[in-house]
Design an enzyme around this catalytic site. Sequence first.
Site, PDB file in Angstrom:
ATOM      1  CG  HIS A   1      -1.796  -1.178   1.333  1.00 36.19           C
ATOM      2  ND1 HIS A   1      -1.344  -2.427   1.694  1.00 36.19           N
ATOM      3  CD2 HIS A   1      -3.125  -1.305   1.103  1.00 36.19           C
ATOM      4  CE1 HIS A   1      -2.363  -3.273   1.679  1.00 36.19           C
ATOM      5  NE2 HIS A   1      -3.456  -2.612   1.325  1.00 36.19           N
TER       6      HIS A   1
ATOM      7  N   GLY B   1      -3.465  -4.420  11.457  1.00 41.87           N
ATOM      8  CA  GLY B   1      -3.897  -4.810  10.108  1.00 41.87           C
ATOM      9  C   GLY B   1      -5.403  -4.927  10.090  1.00 41.87           C
TER      10      GLY B   1
ATOM     11  CG  ASN C   1      -6.842   8.766   2.769  1.00 46.66           C
ATOM     12  OD1 ASN C   1      -7.980   8.316   2.709  1.00 46.66           O
ATOM     13  ND2 ASN C   1      -5.766   7.994   2.889  1.00 46.66           N
TER      14      ASN C   1
ATOM     15  CG  HIS D   1      -6.167   1.156  -0.447  1.00 41.98           C
ATOM     16  ND1 HIS D   1      -6.033   1.608   0.835  1.00 41.98           N
ATOM     17  CD2 HIS D   1      -6.415  -0.174  -0.358  1.00 41.98           C
ATOM     18  CE1 HIS D   1      -6.195   0.615   1.669  1.00 41.98           C
ATOM     19  NE2 HIS D   1      -6.430  -0.485   0.969  1.00 41.98           N
TER      20      HIS D   1
ATOM     21  CB  SER E   1     -23.376 -12.750  35.763  1.00 48.65           C
ATOM     22  OG  SER E   1     -24.574 -12.050  35.900  1.00 48.65           O
TER      23      SER E   1
ATOM     24  CD  GLU F   1     -19.829  -7.779  24.961  1.00 50.58           C
ATOM     25  OE1 GLU F   1     -19.942  -6.951  24.033  1.00 50.58           O
ATOM     26  OE2 GLU F   1     -20.760  -8.049  25.743  1.00 50.58           O
TER      27      GLU F   1
ATOM     28  CG  PHE G   1     -22.204 -12.117  25.069  1.00 50.25           C
ATOM     29  CD1 PHE G   1     -23.069 -12.225  23.977  1.00 50.25           C
ATOM     30  CD2 PHE G   1     -22.757 -12.042  26.336  1.00 50.25           C
ATOM     31  CE1 PHE G   1     -24.450 -12.262  24.162  1.00 50.25           C
ATOM     32  CE2 PHE G   1     -24.134 -12.074  26.528  1.00 50.25           C
ATOM     33  CZ  PHE G   1     -24.980 -12.186  25.435  1.00 50.25           C
TER      34      PHE G   1
ATOM     35  CG  ASP H   1     -30.844 -15.679  29.865  1.00 50.77           C
ATOM     36  OD1 ASP H   1     -31.976 -15.226  30.152  1.00 50.77           O
ATOM     37  OD2 ASP H   1     -29.811 -15.353  30.461  1.00 50.77           O
TER      38      ASP H   1
ATOM     39  CG  HIS I   1     -28.293 -15.229  26.440  1.00 57.92           C
ATOM     40  ND1 HIS I   1     -28.982 -14.668  25.387  1.00 57.92           N
ATOM     41  CD2 HIS I   1     -28.040 -14.220  27.305  1.00 57.92           C
ATOM     42  CE1 HIS I   1     -29.147 -13.379  25.618  1.00 57.92           C
ATOM     43  NE2 HIS I   1     -28.576 -13.076  26.773  1.00 57.92           N
TER      44      HIS I   1
HETATM   45  C1  LIG Z   1     -11.323  -5.309   9.891  1.00 60.51           C
HETATM   46  C2  LIG Z   1     -10.801  -5.093   8.517  1.00 60.51           C
HETATM   47  N1  LIG Z   1     -11.665  -5.116   7.474  1.00 60.51           N
HETATM   48  C3  LIG Z   1     -11.212  -4.967   6.220  1.00 60.51           C
HETATM   49  C4  LIG Z   1      -9.888  -4.789   5.967  1.00 60.51           C
HETATM   50  C5  LIG Z   1      -9.362  -4.674   4.549  1.00 60.51           C
HETATM   51  N2  LIG Z   1      -8.906  -3.296   4.310  1.00 60.51           N
HETATM   52  C6  LIG Z   1      -7.625  -2.980   4.336  1.00 60.51           C
HETATM   53  S1  LIG Z   1      -7.375  -1.347   4.160  1.00 60.51           S
HETATM   54  C7  LIG Z   1      -9.021  -1.052   4.015  1.00 60.51           C
HETATM   55  C8  LIG Z   1      -9.593   0.323   3.880  1.00 60.51           C
HETATM   56  C9  LIG Z   1      -8.631   1.325   3.533  1.00 60.51           C
HETATM   57  O1  LIG Z   1      -9.103   2.595   3.765  1.00 60.51           O
HETATM   58  P1  LIG Z   1      -8.417   3.507   4.839  1.00 60.51           P
HETATM   59  O2  LIG Z   1      -8.549   2.884   6.156  1.00 60.51           O
HETATM   60  O3  LIG Z   1      -8.974   4.867   4.680  1.00 60.51           O
HETATM   61  O4  LIG Z   1      -6.899   3.472   4.441  1.00 60.51           O
HETATM   62  P2  LIG Z   1      -6.221   4.259   3.227  1.00 60.51           P
HETATM   63  O5  LIG Z   1      -7.155   4.187   2.088  1.00 60.51           O
HETATM   64  O6  LIG Z   1      -6.016   5.620   3.701  1.00 60.51           O
HETATM   65  O7  LIG Z   1      -4.967   3.517   2.966  1.00 60.51           O
HETATM   66  C10 LIG Z   1      -9.728  -2.221   4.079  1.00 60.51           C
HETATM   67  C11 LIG Z   1     -11.199  -2.313   3.982  1.00 60.51           C
HETATM   68  C12 LIG Z   1      -9.019  -4.761   7.072  1.00 60.51           C
HETATM   69  N3  LIG Z   1      -7.720  -4.606   6.938  1.00 60.51           N
HETATM   70  N4  LIG Z   1      -9.507  -4.894   8.329  1.00 60.51           N
END
Ligand SMILES: Cc1ncc(C[n+]2csc(CCOP(=O)(O)OP(=O)(O)O)c2C)c(N)n1
Length: 681
Positions: free
Chosen positions: A35, A123, A194, A270, A392, A419, A445, A477, A481
Site C-alpha cells: 500500500h 492490520g 484522506n 490504496h 454474574s 466486548e 459473547f 435465557d 445465550h
Molecule cells: C477489519 C478489517 N476489514 C477490512 C480490511 C481490509 N482493508 C484494508 S485497508 C481497508 C480500507 C482502507 O481505507 P483507509 O482505512 O482509509 O486506508 P487508506 O485508504 O487511507 O490507505 C480495508 C477495507 C481490514 N484490513 N480490516
Amino acid sequence: MAHSTTLAPPELDDLCINTIRFLAVDMVQKAKSGHPGLPLGSAAMAYALWDRFLKFNPSDPLWPDRDRFVLSAGHGCALLYALLHVTGFDLPLAELERFRQWGSRTPGHPEYGKTPGVEATTGPLGQGFANAVGMAIAEAALAARFNRPGHQIVDHNTYVLASDGDLEEGISSEAGSMAGHLRLGKLIVLYANNHITIEGNTELAFTEDRLARFAAFGWHVQRIEQSNNIDRIAHALLAAQEETARPSLIQVRTHIGFGSPHKQDTAAAHGEPLGVEEVRLTKEKLGWPVEPPFHIPEDALEHFREAGARGSAAQTEWELRLEAYAEEHPDLAAEFQRVLHRQLAKSWDANLPTFTAADGPMATRIASGKTIAALATRLPEMMGGSADLTPSTFTSMDGAGSFEPENWAGRNMHFGIREHAMGATLNGMALHRGLIPYGATFLIFSDYMRPPIRLAAMNGLPVIYVFTHDSIAMGEDGPTHQPVEQLLGLRSIPGMVVIRPADANETVAAWRIAIERREGPVALVLTRQKLPVLDLARFPGIPAGVPLGGYVLADSPPDARPDIILIATGSEVHLALAARDRLASEGVQTRVVSVPSTSIFSTQSDQYRAKVLPPGVPLLAIEAGASLGWKSYVGPQIAVVGVDTFGASAPGPVVMEHYGFTVENVCKKTHDLLRQIKEKP
Ligand SMILES: Cc1ncc(C[n+]2csc(CCOP(=O)(O)OP(=O)(O)O)c2C)c(N)n1
C-alpha cells in the site's frame, strides 16, 4: 513535550519526508504488493511526530518509559518500516528491500515481536486504535501505582496513526467512548483523513462528522487541512500534549498517494504498487531522483539519527531518575521491576483455596471468584473486569477500587458493554507490560471479541479471559445465550489455551496455569450452575493432572484395562462419574478421564497421552458443546454425546436432559458403541 533542540530547516524537513515517502514507494514497488497511498499521504505528519515529539530509543526499543506508537492502519506499514530504518532501529536496508517476503522482518502488516519498534500487530482495522487505549490505561494505572511526589518514573504518551477504516470500524467507537470516559489525556491520535477507502470516496459510506463524534465521546479534537504543513501539525501535537484531561484526536486532511500524478486522491493508490512509470512520475513531481531506488540522502539520514540519539539521551535521563526513585523507594522500585519483567511475587499462590465436599456444590464461576480474591491480594498487578457482567462472572477484586478518572489506582475495570474493545484494550494492557490483565463475559459473547482474542494468541500475549455460563446448562435465557460452537472455536485458535474445569479444585488449578502462562492467552470456561466438589481426598490427582491438560480421574478397576473410557470436560465430568457407577453395576469397567484443556493435553508426550488413553480402548466423549472436535481428536472407536444444534430456552437441567446429558443416555451410548465394535469384524 516537544524536543527542545533546534528545528531542521524546511528544506531538510522536506528531504526527510520524501526519504520515507520514497522508501515506502520503492518497497511496495519491489515487492509488487502493498500500500503506497497511505505512506505518501501521511509521511509528513508521521515525520512531525517522530522528529519532534516521539520519545524512542532505537538501540533499546523496549525501554519502559518510551512513548508508544501504534500504526493502527497496519496496511501502511511500509511507512513505519522506513521510519524504523532511518531512525536507526535494527532494521537494515536489506530488510526493507525484502518487504513482504518469506522470513523478512518487514511482513505485510506489522507483527509484534518480529520487527524492533513495532508495538502491536495491526492490520485488522480498528484493533490498533483500541490497543492504544489499553496502553494508555496501563500507563495511567502504573503511574498511579508507582509515581511518587518528585518522582515521575511512569510518564509517557501513546500515539496512534489511524485511517478512515480505523474510525469506520465499530471498535473505534467502543474504545473511543471508553477512552473519553476515562479521560486518558496522554492518548493522542493522528487521523489520516484522506477521504479514500478501497471502494472509492468515503462519501460512499462514511459521512458523519468524526470530530463531533469524538468530541461527544469527551475527546479534545483538532482539524488540520494542510497535511504537509508540519509546523501546523507540530502545533496541534503540542496542544494535544498540553491537554491532559482528555484524549486527543487530530484530524489531518491528507491525500492518499500524495504526489502521484495519476493516482493521488484515488482508490488506485490504496492497495497496489504505483507501477514503474508512475513511480518515476511521482519522484519527478516531488523532485526526487528516479534512480537509484531506496535512495537515502546523507543529510536526511543524519537528521533522523539525531532523533534517535535524543531518545537515547531521554532514556539515560530516565534511568538516573529511576535510580533516585530506587534510593528513596527501594521496595516500590523492586516491585516496579518485578511487574515489568512479568515475574510473579514470592508466595503469590500461598493463599489459594482448596475446596472440600463440605463446601457443598459450587459453580466454577464462584470458585473462580474466590480464587481471584486470593490472587488479588498477592498480585497487585492484576487488573481486570467485565463487560458489565461482574455480578454474574464473579470477577471483581474486593477492596481494589474501580479504575475511574478520579481513581486510576483502582484495579477493577468497567469496560461497559463493549466486548470487542475490552478484548483489544486487554491486548494493549498486556503489550504495555506491568499488568496481568483479565476480562470477563459470558462464553457466548466471546464471539463479540473474537478478533482481539485471535490477535492475543498471535502476539503471544498473557491475557486471561473468564468466560462463564459455559453451556446449554445455563438454561432459561435460551439459544441466543447458550454457547454451542464457542469452545471448539476458541480451541481452534493456534496458541490459545482453553481450560474448562470440572469443579472448584480444577478451577483453582486452572487459574494457576493462567497466572503462570507467559506465552499467550488463557480462556477459563466456567459454569453458571452448581457442581459437586471433587474432594482432593478422593481425587488426589487433580492438582498434578490439570496442568497436563487431561488425566485419569477415576479408574475401574485400578490398573486394569478398561472396557471403555469416558472422556469429559467441565460439568460433564460429573455425568461421566455417575455413569461409571451405573456401568460398573452393569458389568462394564470404565475409566473416567477429565480433560480440562484439550489445548494443553495435545501438547503432552505420546507416551503420556497413550497412558491416559490407551490405544484400542473405545472412547465416549461427553461435552455440552459441538462434537466436531472430539471426532477428529480421538480416533475411530469413539462416540460423542455433544450438542450439534442450537440450544433451547428452559431451565438448565431440563435442557441438558433433552439433549441427552443423562446417565441413561451415556450408558446407552456406551453399550451401543461396545456392541458396534463387537459386531464389526
Ligand atoms: C477489519 C478489517 N476489514 C477490512 C480490511 C481490509 N482493508 C484494508 S485497508 C481497508 C480500507 C482502507 O481505507 P483507509 O482505512 O482509509 O486506508 P487508506 O485508504 O487511507 O490507505 C480495508 C477495507 C481490514 N484490513 N480490516
